[in-house]
Design a protein around this motif. Structure first.
Motif, PDB file in Angstrom:
ATOM      1  N   ILE A  88       6.284   1.467  -3.018  1.00  0.00           N
ATOM      2  CA  ILE A  88       7.198   1.121  -1.927  1.00  0.00           C
ATOM      3  C   ILE A  88       7.520   2.358  -1.097  1.00  0.00           C
ATOM      4  O   ILE A  88       7.531   2.311   0.141  1.00  0.00           O
ATOM      5  N   ALA A  89       7.764   3.473  -1.768  1.00  0.00           N
ATOM      6  CA  ALA A  89       8.092   4.715  -1.045  1.00  0.00           C
ATOM      7  C   ALA A  89       6.922   5.150  -0.150  1.00  0.00           C
ATOM      8  O   ALA A  89       7.136   5.588   0.982  1.00  0.00           O
ATOM      9  N   VAL A  90       5.707   5.008  -0.661  1.00  0.00           N
ATOM     10  CA  VAL A  90       4.542   5.358   0.148  1.00  0.00           C
ATOM     11  C   VAL A  90       4.466   4.466   1.386  1.00  0.00           C
ATOM     12  O   VAL A  90       4.255   4.954   2.499  1.00  0.00           O
ATOM     13  N   LEU A  91       4.672   3.185   1.205  1.00  0.00           N
ATOM     14  CA  LEU A  91       4.627   2.244   2.338  1.00  0.00           C
ATOM     15  C   LEU A  91       5.723   2.541   3.338  1.00  0.00           C
ATOM     16  O   LEU A  91       5.480   2.500   4.560  1.00  0.00           O
ATOM     17  N   VAL A  92       6.913   2.843   2.869  1.00  0.00           N
ATOM     18  CA  VAL A  92       8.033   3.150   3.768  1.00  0.00           C
ATOM     19  C   VAL A  92       7.756   4.446   4.540  1.00  0.00           C
ATOM     20  O   VAL A  92       7.994   4.511   5.754  1.00  0.00           O
ATOM     21  N   ASN A  93       7.225   5.430   3.879  1.00  0.00           N
ATOM     22  CA  ASN A  93       6.943   6.712   4.533  1.00  0.00           C
ATOM     23  C   ASN A  93       5.808   6.595   5.553  1.00  0.00           C
ATOM     24  O   ASN A  93       5.769   7.341   6.519  1.00  0.00           O
TER      25      ASN A  93
END
Length: 72
Positions: free
Chosen positions: A65-70
């Motif tokens: 999720i963090a990768v997608l948000v970034n």
């Protein structure tokens, strides 16, 4: 001396003069206690392993999720 000083494992005192039937009964009780303790320990270990696996999966999900948000 009195037997007042005998602890909860007094049944484990196999040095007394006892009949073979009493000895067998004591050993069976001891084996049952050890079996129950082993089963409980195995259940605790399995539950901890399951929790650890679930947490690992959660961390992987949060990382994705963090990768997608970034990236957005």
């Amino acid at each position: 001396m009195s037997d007042d000083r005998r602890g909860p494992d007094a049944d484990d005192d196999l040095g007394d003069s006892v009949s073979s039937a009493e000895l067998v009964a004591r050993l069976q009780r001891r084996a049952a206690r050890e079996r129950a303790a082993r089963i409980e320990a195995e259940l605790i270990a399995e539950n901890q392993l399951r929790r650890s696996y679930e947490r690992s999966r959660e961390v992987e999900l949060f990382a994705a999720i963090a990768v997608l948000v970034n990236e957005s």
